[in-house]
Design an enzyme around this catalytic site. Sequence first.
Site, PDB file in Angstrom:
ATOM      1  CB  SER A 166      48.651  71.980  83.577  1.00 26.82           C
ATOM      2  OG  SER A 166      48.384  71.278  84.779  1.00 26.82           O
ATOM      3  CE1 TYR A 187      48.362  67.396  81.060  1.00 24.42           C
ATOM      4  CE2 TYR A 187      48.850  68.121  83.290  1.00 24.42           C
ATOM      5  CZ  TYR A 187      48.116  68.249  82.122  1.00 24.42           C
ATOM      6  OH  TYR A 187      47.152  69.218  82.012  1.00 24.42           O
TER       7      TYR A 187
END
Length: 248
Positions: free
Chosen positions: A145, A158
């Site tokens: 990501s 995350y």
Amino acid sequence: MTDGPLAGRYALVTGATRGIGRATALALAEAGAHIIAIGRTSGALEELDDEIRQAGSNATLVPLDLKDGDGIDRLGGALYERFGHLDVFVGNAGVLGPMTPLAQIDPKEWEATLTVNLTANWRFIRSLDPLLRLSTAGRAVLVSSGAAHKARAYWGPYAVTKAAVEILARTWAAETENLSNLKVNLFNPGPTRTRMRAKAYPGEDPETLPAPEDVAQAILALCLPSFEETGKLYDFPMRKFREFRLPE
Ligand code: NAP
């Protein structure tokens, strides 16, 4: 069985029940691969199975919680018994985790995010590396990501897992770079119309975002026997094929 570029090949996709993983499983099936589909939601796996059959291929459904590290270990052995090798591994499953200041994160939530997003991918490497080495064209893609490269408030768990997944994949690529038959790469989908994105950005109009099906075509490209690069991170949109090797 179709006669696509992955005909006769076995492809394992984690997080195949929805979003990017589901679309990737279908794209790989349409290219001819037998899909080993992993996720917790059995009903969604069965719906995927129907669609894969309609696409002219077949699937093996594996309902599995990625917090079950021993289950990931057992899967490698079971796949060896059944298929003898593995051709494609897409480590896609992930969770957003708590979007909370670091100082206030519940340790159990921290642990769960690291387990699913990071440790499970390492357990899959441990379990599947021997099977991928037995393929004539083993291809592994771990999904990262843009969050891996930004330090934004409340995205801590995350972002930490995605940054770690990138060094995990690059280390695996370094350990296998002398093998002509195994390629390991990273893929960053960018903002994509999925449940995870809607959870992170509830006010956003999903229709402004690329569909998981578009993103899946880019992941498919990295899984083909003709794709020869290793140890790289690819950013969607792949139509530009912007790629870069991270600084050594
Ligand atoms: P999603 O729609 O929320 O799908 C997540 C998938 O992961 C589901 O299939 C889910 O299956 C599986 N999963 C979650 N926890 C699991 C567990 N404990 N055990 C087994 N499977 C589990 O998310 P997505 O947007 O498609 O995300 C896919 C990947 O792309 C993730 O790695 C994400 O970080 C990355 N990504 C997404 C975006 C975006 O904008 N969407 C952007 C950058 C990166 P079950 O719930 O059935 O288990």
